[in-house]
Design a protein around this motif. Structure first.
Motif, PDB file in Angstrom:
ATOM      1  N   LEU A 109      35.876  24.793  51.390  1.00  0.00           N
ATOM      2  CA  LEU A 109      37.070  25.625  51.257  1.00  0.00           C
ATOM      3  C   LEU A 109      37.522  25.747  49.811  1.00  0.00           C
ATOM      4  N   LEU A 110      37.481  24.635  49.065  1.00  0.00           N
ATOM      5  CA  LEU A 110      37.921  24.651  47.669  1.00  0.00           C
ATOM      6  C   LEU A 110      37.128  25.667  46.854  1.00  0.00           C
ATOM      7  N   SER A 111      35.839  25.770  47.121  1.00  0.00           N
ATOM      8  CA  SER A 111      34.984  26.665  46.352  1.00  0.00           C
ATOM      9  C   SER A 111      35.365  28.124  46.569  1.00  0.00           C
ATOM     10  N   ILE A 112      35.511  28.522  47.834  1.00  0.00           N
ATOM     11  CA  ILE A 112      35.882  29.907  48.127  1.00  0.00           C
ATOM     12  C   ILE A 112      37.279  30.206  47.589  1.00  0.00           C
ATOM     13  N   ALA A 113      38.197  29.264  47.779  1.00  0.00           N
ATOM     14  CA  ALA A 113      39.570  29.461  47.319  1.00  0.00           C
ATOM     15  C   ALA A 113      39.623  29.659  45.805  1.00  0.00           C
ATOM     16  N   ALA A 114      38.835  28.874  45.064  1.00  0.00           N
ATOM     17  CA  ALA A 114      38.831  28.994  43.602  1.00  0.00           C
ATOM     18  C   ALA A 114      38.329  30.365  43.172  1.00  0.00           C
ATOM     19  N   ILE A 115      37.251  30.826  43.784  1.00  0.00           N
ATOM     20  CA  ILE A 115      36.699  32.141  43.438  1.00  0.00           C
ATOM     21  C   ILE A 115      37.736  33.237  43.672  1.00  0.00           C
ATOM     22  N   MET A 116      38.367  33.202  44.842  1.00  0.00           N
ATOM     23  CA  MET A 116      39.333  34.235  45.187  1.00  0.00           C
ATOM     24  C   MET A 116      40.564  34.174  44.294  1.00  0.00           C
ATOM     25  N   GLU A 117      41.080  32.967  44.052  1.00  0.00           N
ATOM     26  CA  GLU A 117      42.279  32.825  43.225  1.00  0.00           C
ATOM     27  C   GLU A 117      42.054  33.366  41.816  1.00  0.00           C
ATOM     28  N   VAL A 118      40.921  33.023  41.228  1.00  0.00           N
ATOM     29  CA  VAL A 118      40.658  33.442  39.848  1.00  0.00           C
ATOM     30  C   VAL A 118      40.472  34.956  39.759  1.00  0.00           C
ATOM     31  N   PHE A 119      39.691  35.541  40.649  1.00  0.00           N
ATOM     32  CA  PHE A 119      39.451  36.976  40.563  1.00  0.00           C
ATOM     33  C   PHE A 119      40.689  37.781  40.956  1.00  0.00           C
ATOM     34  N   GLU A 120      41.500  37.267  41.858  1.00  0.00           N
ATOM     35  CA  GLU A 120      42.770  37.932  42.165  1.00  0.00           C
ATOM     36  C   GLU A 120      43.702  37.884  40.953  1.00  0.00           C
ATOM     37  N   ALA A 121      43.656  36.770  40.210  1.00  0.00           N
ATOM     38  CA  ALA A 121      44.487  36.650  39.002  1.00  0.00           C
ATOM     39  C   ALA A 121      44.044  37.665  37.941  1.00  0.00           C
ATOM     40  N   VAL A 122      42.746  37.880  37.804  1.00  0.00           N
ATOM     41  CA  VAL A 122      42.253  38.891  36.866  1.00  0.00           C
ATOM     42  C   VAL A 122      42.757  40.277  37.262  1.00  0.00           C
ATOM     43  N   ASN A 123      42.661  40.590  38.544  1.00  0.00           N
ATOM     44  CA  ASN A 123      43.143  41.891  39.024  1.00  0.00           C
ATOM     45  C   ASN A 123      44.624  42.080  38.722  1.00  0.00           C
ATOM     46  N   ARG A 124      45.404  41.010  38.891  1.00  0.00           N
ATOM     47  CA  ARG A 124      46.849  41.108  38.619  1.00  0.00           C
ATOM     48  C   ARG A 124      47.117  41.392  37.148  1.00  0.00           C
ATOM     49  N   LEU A 125      46.335  40.797  36.255  1.00  0.00           N
ATOM     50  CA  LEU A 125      46.525  41.051  34.822  1.00  0.00           C
ATOM     51  C   LEU A 125      46.383  42.533  34.509  1.00  0.00           C
ATOM     52  N   TYR A 126      45.411  43.156  35.108  1.00  0.00           N
ATOM     53  CA  TYR A 126      45.204  44.586  34.880  1.00  0.00           C
ATOM     54  C   TYR A 126      46.318  45.412  35.524  1.00  0.00           C
ATOM     55  N   GLN A 127      46.709  45.043  36.742  1.00  0.00           N
ATOM     56  CA  GLN A 127      47.751  45.793  37.451  1.00  0.00           C
ATOM     57  C   GLN A 127      49.088  45.698  36.737  1.00  0.00           C
ATOM     58  N   GLU A 128      49.366  44.545  36.147  1.00  0.00           N
ATOM     59  CA  GLU A 128      50.621  44.368  35.419  1.00  0.00           C
ATOM     60  C   GLU A 128      50.685  45.262  34.178  1.00  0.00           C
ATOM     61  N   ARG A 129      49.539  45.694  33.701  1.00  0.00           N
ATOM     62  CA  ARG A 129      49.483  46.622  32.565  1.00  0.00           C
ATOM     63  C   ARG A 129      49.367  48.063  33.039  1.00  0.00           C
ATOM     64  N   GLY A 130      49.485  48.269  34.340  1.00  0.00           N
ATOM     65  CA  GLY A 130      49.415  49.613  34.889  1.00  0.00           C
ATOM     66  C   GLY A 130      48.004  50.159  34.957  1.00  0.00           C
ATOM     67  N   GLU A 131      47.011  49.269  34.945  1.00  0.00           N
ATOM     68  CA  GLU A 131      45.618  49.692  34.994  1.00  0.00           C
ATOM     69  C   GLU A 131      44.994  49.335  36.342  1.00  0.00           C
ATOM     70  N   GLU A 132      43.901  50.011  36.650  1.00  0.00           N
ATOM     71  CA  GLU A 132      43.195  49.730  37.894  1.00  0.00           C
ATOM     72  C   GLU A 132      42.573  48.332  37.846  1.00  0.00           C
ATOM     73  N   PRO A 133      42.645  47.587  38.945  1.00  0.00           N
ATOM     74  CA  PRO A 133      42.014  46.262  38.970  1.00  0.00           C
ATOM     75  C   PRO A 133      40.506  46.410  38.813  1.00  0.00           C
ATOM     76  N   PRO A 134      39.850  45.496  38.086  1.00  0.00           N
ATOM     77  CA  PRO A 134      38.418  45.639  37.816  1.00  0.00           C
ATOM     78  C   PRO A 134      37.500  45.190  38.949  1.00  0.00           C
ATOM     79  N   PHE A 135      38.050  44.446  39.923  1.00  0.00           N
ATOM     80  CA  PHE A 135      37.190  43.900  40.966  1.00  0.00           C
ATOM     81  C   PHE A 135      37.716  44.246  42.362  1.00  0.00           C
TER      82      PHE A 135
END
Length: 328
Positions: free
Chosen positions: A20-46
């Motif tokens: 579970l930890l492995s899947i959770a880490a992957i999802m948390e990190v890539f969701e965080a990347v998407n949020r960085l882009y969305q907060e700048r008004g850009e399309e999420p990259p993943f």
């Protein structure tokens, strides 16, 4: 400036016996990347999707609120993530996930990057794609990995490996280092640094050898090898060479070495060195012995030779190891 990229199709594989930890880490990190882009008004990259062998286990049709698509309906991906899974019985785990093997090969053939985390490297290796290529995995799973996949160039000292669109990472927290590597590759260093700060990841850790421990293999039925193991483990402090330890065993040296490596995954000489290094690590962790005493009690007479063997096996000097791990 955050690097704009075309949206990548990311398939996160929900394996049988996943960690579970492995899947959770992957999802948390890539969701965080998407949020960085969305907060700048850009399309999420993943675009993240979960895929799995639905037919094998209907309960995986949903994963913590996320729909899990069957691999037969997953389509083409740009990046496929294989999380860590239970490796206590690797044959069973691979058998349970066998339907993923042709799918992974097909995804790679179609141009996808494949990233496996920790023991997920066993599944990638089972596809044959890693034959002749670099890989790493959890340091304590190295012997088993080498036995099952001798054609893979295993580098247990490495935290992350990258070879022809195939990526692997070491033990648990090394997952984050591979994720940073992939983010840096697709989104640029600025985003990778931001994610490293959000998740408090040390970006400069490239080695993992010092986290490992040598676990002798005893669950076998080869009495000759068992006798050799017992002699090494009991007399590692006194013996000068491996020949002194095995000379009373009624078999040729060549036969002993062949059977020993077949059963344990290492040669008798490597086994002796591993036993001595583990003894030294315990002394460095648990005692205040002078370094000369540690060298002698670990079975060495030459301090220079000891330091060379220790550094090669552990990835740091004995003094650095004591400073990092001594129980105070």
């Amino acid at each position: 400036m955050i690097k704009p990229i075309d949206m990548k199709q990311v398939a996160i594989v929900v394996t049988q016996h996943y960690k579970l930890l492995s899947i959770a880490a992957i999802m948390e990190v890539f969701e965080a990347v998407n949020r960085l882009y969305q907060e700048r008004g850009e399309e999420p990259p993943f675009l993240l999707r979960l895929v799995g062998q639905i037919a094998c286990n209907p309960t995986t049709a949903e994963f913590h609120g996320y729909k899990v698509d069957p691999i037969s309906e997953s389509g083409k991906s740009d990046l496929v993530m294989v999380p860590s899974f239970n490796s206590h019985d690797i044959r069973q785990s691979l058998a349970l996930n066998s339907q993923l093997l042709p799918w992974l090969r097909e995804q790679y053939k179609d141009g996808a990057e494949l990233a496996c985390f920790c023991t997920g490297a066993f599944l990638m290796a089972a596809t044959g794609l890693l034959d002749g290529r670099l890989a790493t995995t959890h340091v304590d799973a190295g012997a088993s990995f080498s036995q099952h996949f001798p054609q893979v160039k295993l580098r247990l000292d490495k935290t992350v490996t990258a070879d022809h669109r195939l990526y692997t990472s070491g033990g648990a927290t090394s997952t984050f280092h591979l994720l940073l590597h992939l983010i840096n590759r697709h989104c640029g260093r600025e985003v990778a640094v931001k994610i490293a700060k959000i998740f408090a990841i040390d970006m400069d850790r490239h080695h993992q050898s010092y986290f490992g421990s040598f676990e002798p293999v005893h669950n076998h039925t080869d009495e000759l090898v068992a006798t050799a193991q017992q002699k090494i483990e009991t007399n590692y402090q006194e013996a000068g060479t491996i020949e002194e330890l095995i000379r009373d065993i009624p078999s040729s040296r060549r036969n002993i070495v062949r059977r020993f490596k077949q059963v344990t995954g290492v040669t008798p000489i490597e086994y002796l060195q591993n036993i001595r290094v583990e003894a030294a690590k315990r002394l460095l962790e648990q005692t205040s012995q002078q370094m000369s005493e540690v060298v002698f009690n670990a079975g060495y007479n030459d301090a220079k030779a000891f330091r060379k063997v220790f550094r090669k096996a552990v990835g740091m000097t004995p003094s650095e190891y004591r400073l990092k791990f001594q129980v105070r």
